[in-house]
Design a protein around this motif. Structure first.
Motif, mmCIF file in Angstrom:
data_model
loop_
_atom_site.group_PDB
_atom_site.id
_atom_site.type_symbol
_atom_site.label_atom_id
_atom_site.label_comp_id
_atom_site.label_asym_id
_atom_site.label_seq_id
_atom_site.Cartn_x
_atom_site.Cartn_y
_atom_site.Cartn_z
ATOM 1 N N SER A 7 17.899 9.021 38.779
ATOM 2 C CA SER A 7 17.041 10.148 38.900
ATOM 3 C C SER A 7 15.952 10.350 37.822
ATOM 4 C CB SER A 7 18.011 11.444 38.691
ATOM 5 O OG SER A 7 18.599 11.437 37.372
ATOM 6 N N ALA A 10 12.153 9.207 39.813
ATOM 7 C CA ALA A 10 11.841 9.608 41.102
ATOM 8 C C ALA A 10 10.836 10.754 40.857
ATOM 9 C CB ALA A 10 13.337 10.717 41.193
ATOM 10 N N PHE A 11 9.965 10.898 41.962
ATOM 11 C CA PHE A 11 9.021 12.099 41.841
ATOM 12 C C PHE A 11 9.455 12.800 43.136
ATOM 13 C CE2 PHE A 11 7.219 8.302 44.482
ATOM 14 C CZ PHE A 11 7.014 9.065 45.496
ATOM 15 N N ASP A 12 8.727 14.031 42.944
ATOM 16 C CA ASP A 12 8.884 14.878 43.992
ATOM 17 C C ASP A 12 7.847 15.051 45.088
ATOM 18 O OD1 ASP A 12 10.152 18.111 44.456
ATOM 19 O OD2 ASP A 12 8.179 17.952 45.068
ATOM 20 N N ASP A 14 6.739 16.876 48.512
ATOM 21 C CA ASP A 14 6.874 17.961 49.166
ATOM 22 C C ASP A 14 8.445 18.540 49.271
ATOM 23 O OD1 ASP A 14 4.298 17.848 50.318
ATOM 24 O OD2 ASP A 14 5.006 16.995 52.137
ATOM 25 N N GLY A 15 8.993 18.676 48.022
ATOM 26 C CA GLY A 15 10.269 19.381 47.754
ATOM 27 C C GLY A 15 11.519 18.362 47.708
ATOM 28 N N VAL A 16 11.181 17.092 48.114
ATOM 29 C CA VAL A 16 12.171 16.227 48.086
ATOM 30 C C VAL A 16 12.010 14.988 47.017
ATOM 31 C CG1 VAL A 16 13.200 14.299 49.763
ATOM 32 C CG2 VAL A 16 12.430 16.519 50.669
ATOM 33 N N SER A 17 13.238 14.746 46.489
ATOM 34 C CA SER A 17 13.088 13.718 45.281
ATOM 35 C C SER A 17 12.992 12.350 46.129
ATOM 36 C CB SER A 17 14.401 14.004 44.668
ATOM 37 O OG SER A 17 14.416 12.852 43.128
ATOM 38 N N ASP A 65 -0.103 15.361 41.487
ATOM 39 C CA ASP A 65 -0.156 16.534 40.181
ATOM 40 C C ASP A 65 -1.392 17.078 40.527
ATOM 41 O OD1 ASP A 65 2.140 15.691 39.184
ATOM 42 O OD2 ASP A 65 1.274 13.953 37.956
ATOM 43 N N GLY A 80 8.635 12.596 37.707
ATOM 44 C CA GLY A 80 8.240 13.881 37.672
ATOM 45 C C GLY A 80 7.077 14.115 38.433
ATOM 46 N N GLU A 82 4.380 15.398 40.840
ATOM 47 C CA GLU A 82 4.278 16.431 42.083
ATOM 48 C C GLU A 82 3.389 15.745 43.308
ATOM 49 O OE1 GLU A 82 4.404 20.385 41.462
ATOM 50 O OE2 GLU A 82 5.778 20.204 39.828
ATOM 51 N N ARG A 84 2.276 15.658 47.126
ATOM 52 C CA ARG A 84 2.150 16.551 48.226
ATOM 53 C C ARG A 84 1.307 15.850 49.445
ATOM 54 N NH1 ARG A 84 5.488 18.222 45.863
ATOM 55 N NH2 ARG A 84 5.790 20.055 44.693
#
Ligand code: FES
Length: 102
Positions: A7, A10-12, A14-17, A65, A80, A82, A84
């Motif tokens: 874990s 992992a990156f995010d 759109d809200g999913v890892s 980010d 980590g 973010e 999109r």
């Protein structure tokens, strides 16, 4: 999940890892997770994702980010982040104008 894909790797998106392997790009990790498009063209709304895979075509743009229009195929995946999906039709933020009257 192998020991290499924890874990922490992992990156995010759109809200999913989304897991990634060390050295993998954001685009590579998305494709490996089954995500093949993350934006649409302005005119016809055609889905876009990886195309050239080497940073030339700019089909793979997304936000990383808070930075718009980053090429997923050449952006290293980091824990980590973010990430999109991009809306190329969205207006860009206007720069702050010093002394401007409203
Ligand atoms: S896939 Fe062509 S620039 Fe990323």
């Amino acid at each position: 999940m192998s020991a290499e894909m924890t874990s922490a790797n992992a990156f995010d998106f759109d809200g999913v890892s989304v897991p990634f392997r060390p050295g993998q790009t954001v685009g590579g990790a998305l494709a490996a997770s089954g995500v093949v498009s993350w934006r649409a063209t302005r005119g016809s709304g055609e889905p876009r994702g990886l195309f050239c895979g080497i940073g030339v075509c700019y089909d793979c743009l997304l936000n990383v980010d808070g930075q718009r229009s980053q090429r997923a195929c050449v952006t290293p995946a980091r824990p980590g982040q973010e990430v999109r999906s991009d809306d190329p039709g969205a207006p860009l933020p206007l720069p702050a104008l010093d002394g401007a009257e409203s």
